[in-house]
Design a protein around this motif. Structure first.
Motif, PDB file in Angstrom:
ATOM      1  N   THR A 100       4.238  -8.387   5.428  1.00 61.38           N
ATOM      2  CA  THR A 100       3.519  -8.546   4.063  1.00 61.38           C
ATOM      3  C   THR A 100       3.632  -7.397   3.069  1.00 61.38           C
ATOM      4  N   LEU A 101       3.534  -6.210   3.978  1.00 57.90           N
ATOM      5  CA  LEU A 101       3.768  -4.876   3.051  1.00 57.90           C
ATOM      6  C   LEU A 101       4.928  -4.819   2.294  1.00 57.90           C
ATOM      7  N   LEU A 102       6.059  -5.255   3.048  1.00 58.74           N
ATOM      8  CA  LEU A 102       7.418  -5.130   2.548  1.00 58.74           C
ATOM      9  C   LEU A 102       7.443  -6.001   1.320  1.00 58.74           C
ATOM     10  N   LYS A 103       6.848  -7.318   1.202  1.00 58.13           N
ATOM     11  CA  LYS A 103       6.892  -8.316   0.132  1.00 58.13           C
ATOM     12  C   LYS A 103       6.012  -7.818  -0.817  1.00 58.13           C
ATOM     13  N   ASN A 104       5.156  -6.968  -0.801  1.00 60.05           N
ATOM     14  CA  ASN A 104       4.021  -6.588  -1.679  1.00 60.05           C
ATOM     15  C   ASN A 104       4.062  -5.085  -2.280  1.00 60.05           C
ATOM     16  N   LEU A 105       4.518  -4.278  -1.595  1.00 63.47           N
ATOM     17  CA  LEU A 105       4.334  -2.657  -2.043  1.00 63.47           C
ATOM     18  C   LEU A 105       5.106  -2.483  -3.357  1.00 63.47           C
ATOM     19  N   THR A 106       6.150  -3.363  -4.006  1.00 64.06           N
ATOM     20  CA  THR A 106       6.755  -3.152  -4.897  1.00 64.06           C
ATOM     21  C   THR A 106       5.830  -3.237  -6.213  1.00 64.06           C
ATOM     22  N   HIS A 107       4.908  -4.129  -5.994  1.00 63.84           N
ATOM     23  CA  HIS A 107       3.828  -4.489  -6.917  1.00 63.84           C
ATOM     24  C   HIS A 107       2.681  -3.705  -7.011  1.00 63.84           C
ATOM     25  N   THR A 108       2.346  -2.779  -5.979  1.00 62.07           N
ATOM     26  CA  THR A 108       1.104  -2.292  -5.634  1.00 62.07           C
ATOM     27  C   THR A 108       1.114  -0.833  -6.351  1.00 62.07           C
ATOM     28  N   GLU A 109       0.018  -0.878  -7.313  1.00 63.73           N
ATOM     29  CA  GLU A 109      -0.069   0.230  -8.118  1.00 63.73           C
ATOM     30  C   GLU A 109      -0.509   1.546  -7.278  1.00 63.73           C
ATOM     31  N   THR A 110      -1.330   1.454  -6.219  1.00 66.03           N
ATOM     32  CA  THR A 110      -1.879   2.704  -5.567  1.00 66.03           C
ATOM     33  C   THR A 110      -1.373   2.763  -3.945  1.00 66.03           C
ATOM     34  N   PHE A 111      -1.457   3.595  -3.485  1.00 67.60           N
ATOM     35  CA  PHE A 111      -0.924   3.628  -2.064  1.00 67.60           C
ATOM     36  C   PHE A 111      -1.773   4.282  -1.073  1.00 67.60           C
ATOM     37  N   ALA A 112      -2.665   5.170  -1.366  1.00 66.62           N
ATOM     38  CA  ALA A 112      -3.277   6.146  -0.550  1.00 66.62           C
ATOM     39  C   ALA A 112      -4.276   5.045   0.388  1.00 66.62           C
ATOM     40  N   GLY A 113      -4.996   4.102  -0.064  1.00 62.01           N
ATOM     41  CA  GLY A 113      -6.112   3.411   0.681  1.00 62.01           C
ATOM     42  C   GLY A 113      -5.227   2.442   1.650  1.00 62.01           C
ATOM     43  N   LEU A 114      -4.075   2.057   1.175  1.00 60.70           N
ATOM     44  CA  LEU A 114      -3.271   0.860   2.161  1.00 60.70           C
ATOM     45  C   LEU A 114      -2.284   1.774   3.063  1.00 60.70           C
ATOM     46  N   LEU A 136      -6.321 -10.587  10.863  1.00 55.65           N
ATOM     47  CA  LEU A 136      -7.384 -11.089  10.085  1.00 55.65           C
ATOM     48  C   LEU A 136      -7.834  -9.669   9.267  1.00 55.65           C
ATOM     49  N   LYS A 137      -8.546  -8.831   9.930  1.00 62.22           N
ATOM     50  CA  LYS A 137      -9.212  -7.381   9.099  1.00 62.22           C
ATOM     51  C   LYS A 137      -8.092  -7.021   8.337  1.00 62.22           C
ATOM     52  N   SER A 138      -6.743  -6.978   8.856  1.00 62.92           N
ATOM     53  CA  SER A 138      -5.912  -5.990   8.036  1.00 62.92           C
ATOM     54  C   SER A 138      -5.519  -6.896   6.816  1.00 62.92           C
ATOM     55  N   LEU A 139      -5.579  -7.976   6.759  1.00 61.23           N
ATOM     56  CA  LEU A 139      -4.899  -9.060   5.522  1.00 61.23           C
ATOM     57  C   LEU A 139      -6.313  -8.771   4.683  1.00 61.23           C
ATOM     58  N   TYR A 140      -7.492  -9.099   5.138  1.00 63.41           N
ATOM     59  CA  TYR A 140      -8.786  -8.991   4.726  1.00 63.41           C
ATOM     60  C   TYR A 140      -9.116  -7.754   3.728  1.00 63.41           C
ATOM     61  N   LEU A 141      -8.899  -6.643   4.271  1.00 57.63           N
ATOM     62  CA  LEU A 141      -8.968  -5.324   3.904  1.00 57.63           C
ATOM     63  C   LEU A 141      -7.760  -5.077   2.901  1.00 57.63           C
ATOM     64  N   PHE A 142      -6.775  -5.475   3.086  1.00 61.61           N
ATOM     65  CA  PHE A 142      -5.610  -5.448   2.149  1.00 61.61           C
ATOM     66  C   PHE A 142      -5.982  -6.128   0.718  1.00 61.61           C
ATOM     67  N   ALA A 143      -6.423  -7.254   0.846  1.00 60.98           N
ATOM     68  CA  ALA A 143      -6.875  -8.029  -0.286  1.00 60.98           C
ATOM     69  C   ALA A 143      -8.017  -7.239  -1.018  1.00 60.98           C
ATOM     70  N   ARG A 144      -8.881  -6.978  -0.271  1.00 62.61           N
ATOM     71  CA  ARG A 144     -10.025  -6.238  -0.912  1.00 62.61           C
ATOM     72  C   ARG A 144      -9.450  -4.946  -1.801  1.00 62.61           C
ATOM     73  N   GLU A 145      -8.804  -4.137  -0.761  1.00 65.34           N
ATOM     74  CA  GLU A 145      -8.306  -3.020  -1.532  1.00 65.34           C
ATOM     75  C   GLU A 145      -7.524  -3.196  -2.897  1.00 65.34           C
ATOM     76  N   GLU A 146      -6.983  -4.189  -3.006  1.00 64.92           N
ATOM     77  CA  GLU A 146      -6.134  -4.757  -4.242  1.00 64.92           C
ATOM     78  C   GLU A 146      -6.882  -5.181  -4.995  1.00 64.92           C
ATOM     79  N   GLY A 147      -8.293  -5.248  -4.662  1.00 61.40           N
ATOM     80  CA  GLY A 147      -9.390  -5.578  -5.796  1.00 61.40           C
ATOM     81  C   GLY A 147      -9.535  -7.378  -6.005  1.00 61.40           C
ATOM     82  N   TYR A 148      -9.260  -7.922  -4.845  1.00 60.44           N
ATOM     83  CA  TYR A 148      -9.253  -9.646  -5.195  1.00 60.44           C
ATOM     84  C   TYR A 148     -10.761  -9.912  -4.560  1.00 60.44           C
ATOM     85  N   PRO A 149     -11.407 -10.949  -5.015  1.00 64.38           N
ATOM     86  CA  PRO A 149     -12.723 -11.445  -4.637  1.00 64.38           C
ATOM     87  C   PRO A 149     -12.693 -12.090  -3.461  1.00 64.38           C
TER      88      PRO A 149
END
Length: 203
Positions: A100-114, A136-149
């Motif tokens: 999941t990280l490999l598919k999305n990191l090229t679109h991620t703007e900030t990296f520290a939290g992730l 579950l927790k990792s995907l949930y926190l990833f989505a939250r870190e990216e600002g999704y509701p």
């Protein structure tokens, strides 16, 4: 030809052989995001430890100014997560998160939290905590870190019984929980179904 130099800390998310001379690694750097790195395959038998999946390492890299890949000059292990591979479900879940990280990191703007999250979840799988709940927790926190509701959209639209269970699972330390695997699987699959519908995150 002038070369660029880079010193960074990163997680090794993938590795493969490139031809006969090099190993190719994709490294998640907390400062620079996803880096493609190449390391020459040594023909000499040495005792030096080789890079492995899920390593946290300090890397010294270089590349030609016109190049696209970094060459590994030095690789120093900070933390090796060998325990992940001892549990098949942990290995599957850690590999899924890395993918999941490999598919999305090229679109991620900030990296520290992730980057911090990646260290926490790899260590959780290393310690043998429930693999699916860590995912579950990792995907949930990833989505939250990216600002999704995630709470306002996904959680709010869960059936009442699953909403209560999701709150319990997500808001408490895994070590303290009694886990109903069937309920956990249902919530995890529900969240993974929601992610491509409610976010731009690729699974």
């Amino acid at each position: 030809m002038p070369t660029l130099r880079l010193s960074t800390e990163g997680f090794l998310l993938s590795k493969k052989t490139t031809g006969e001379s090099y190993l190719s690694y994709q490294i998640f750097s907390g400062e620079h995001g996803l880096l493609l790195c190449l390391k020459r395959v040594s023909q000499k038998k040495t005792d030096k430890v080789q890079p492995d999946l899920f390593d946290r390492a300090q890397l010294d890299l270089e590349k030609p100014q016109t190049g696209y890949a970094w060459f590994v000059r030095d690789y120093e292990i900070i933390k090796r997560h060998t325990g992940i591979a001892r549990n098949y479900n942990s290995l599957l879940c850690a590999s899924e998160f890395a993918s999941t990280l490999l598919k999305n990191l090229t679109h991620t703007e900030t990296f520290a939290g992730l980057f911090h999250l990646t260290g926490v979840v790899f260590q959780s799988w290393e310690k043998g905590l429930n693999p699916e709940l860590v995912l579950l927790k990792s995907l949930y926190l990833f989505a939250r870190e990216e600002g999704y509701p995630v709470k306002q959209d996904w959680w709010q639209n869960l059936p009442p019984s699953e909403r209560e269970e999701a709150t319990r699972l997500l808001n408490n330390k895994i070590e303290t929980l009694n886990i109903d695997d069937e309920k956990l699987q249902s919530i995890l699959q529900n969240f993974k179904k929601w992610l491509p519908q409610g976010t731009d995150i690729l699974l």
